[in-house]
Design an enzyme around this catalytic site. Structure first.
Site, short mmCIF file in Angstrom:
data_model
loop_
_atom_site.label_atom_id
_atom_site.label_comp_id
_atom_site.label_asym_id
_atom_site.label_seq_id
_atom_site.Cartn_x
_atom_site.Cartn_y
_atom_site.Cartn_z
CG HIS A 81 -7.74 -5.24 0.84
ND1 HIS A 81 -7.13 -6.46 0.81
CD2 HIS A 81 -7.00 -4.44 0.05
CE1 HIS A 81 -6.07 -6.41 0.02
NE2 HIS A 81 -5.97 -5.18 -0.45
CD GLU A 114 -4.67 -8.97 -3.01
OE1 GLU A 114 -3.46 -8.73 -3.08
OE2 GLU A 114 -5.47 -8.33 -2.32
#
Length: 332
Positions: A38, A107
């Site tokens: 991330h 994402e």
């Protein structure tokens, strides 16, 4: 071969602390360690987001046996597929036979803050497919000139690569990407807690369909699932630990288009524990806990990677290694 792994929660712990837990996981008998990649975590306050690529290099140097990899990395926006191919070829040489490249379609939380456009699902799927094929081509061939819909290379060569290519696992929660995993990947990754029928009636049949279209068998793939578990002798503690990861209980509609960790945190913290715990196997009884985990083995998954939500990961690892893993291995 049945394997049991540890999910290194990069969004929750600082890099050195996370490395220590992962080394301990190997010492306690876990078979694998997978880390997410991330740019930004699910929450701002107390959140972390170490870069997966250098972190995996450190993990390779500190471990000897466990399989290590990403669950999952997005090789389509902030990374060019050739950069991913180079990085994982290097990791594969540093830890031969122990590295997996887990990929997914991404994402918006990780890409939009960099000013990158976030396309619809159809384009993200097409980019994922093309990036995986380009990575595989770069690992097979030298001086690769490639002119695809989204990516280009001109006489590109990955000079340092292992004799056996790093396996690629595709992470998915829908049938199209799952069929893609069956067709072109070495493994499939999904997450638990989404309803029994999704796995038995949609995802696993789609993997099988994809594999058969490519002339392969389902047994040719590693079927991996991240199992969300909160196990503790204190049941209330096990339940309350899930609140940190409240974002996982948000519906797609509640989190779609949210690219700010502060806003994601606000929405997640508004959820009661009664809702955040629904994505997790929360238990204080070892036998009952093993029975619920066993359901995923019975479905056909062969590689269970356990993600625990609590702040005391050493406590979790030791409890699980002592009270849960031996029973699961005996049953498997």
């Amino acid at each position: 071969m049945i394997r049991f792994g540890y999910k290194a929660s990069a969004e929750q712990f600082a890099p050195a602390e996370l490395l220590g837990y992962s080394v301990l996981a190997e010492e306690l008998g876990f078979d694998s360690v997978f880390v997410s990649d991330h740019l930004q975590p699910w929450r701002h306050d107390g959140g972390h987001a170490p870069a997966a690529l250098p972190w995996l290099g450190a993990l390779a140097a500190r471990t000897e046996r466990v399989l290590i990899g990403t669950s999952v990395l997005t090789p389509t926006f902030r990374y060019h597929p050739a950069v991913v191919a180079q990085a994982f070829a290097t990791l594969g040489m540093l830890a031969p036979g122990r590295v997996v490249l887990g990929v997914g379609s991404g994402e918006s939380l990780n890409e939009v803050p960099l000013g990158l456009a976030w396309p619809d699902g159809k384009e993200r799927f097409a980019r994922l497919k093309e990036s995986v094929q380009l990575i595989q081509k770069l690992w097979r061939e030298d001086r690769v000139s490639y002119d695809g819909q989204f990516y280009r290379t001109e006489n590109a060569t990955i000079y340092d690569k292992p004799e056996t290519p790093v396996p690629i696992y595709i992470g998915a929660s829908g049938p199209a990407a799952t069929r893609l995993a069956g067709r072109i990947a070495d493994g499939f990754i999904t997450t638990s807690g989404k309803g029994h029928e999704l796995y038995t009636e949609t995802l696993l049949p789609a993997v099988r369909e994809g594999a058969e279209k490519a002339g392969r068998k389902l047994d040719d793939l590693d079927l991996m699932i991240e199992v969300k578990v909160s196990f503790d002798a204190d049941l209330e503690r096990a339940r309350n630990d899930t609140h940190y990861w409240g974002a996982l209980a948000l519906s797609p509609e509640e989190k779609t288009g949210v690219e700010d960790p502060l806003e994601m945190q606000r929405r997640a913290d508004a959820l009661p524990v009664a809702r955040t715990m629904t994505r997790w196997i929360c238990s204080a009884d070892p036998d009952e806990h093993c029975d619920r985990v066993q359901e995923y083995l019975d479905m056909g998954f062969k590689h269970l990677v356990f993600h625990a939500p609590g702040p005391d990961q050493e406590r979790f690892l030791r409890l699980y290694a002592d009270q849960i893993l031996p029973n699961l291995r005996a049953a498997a």
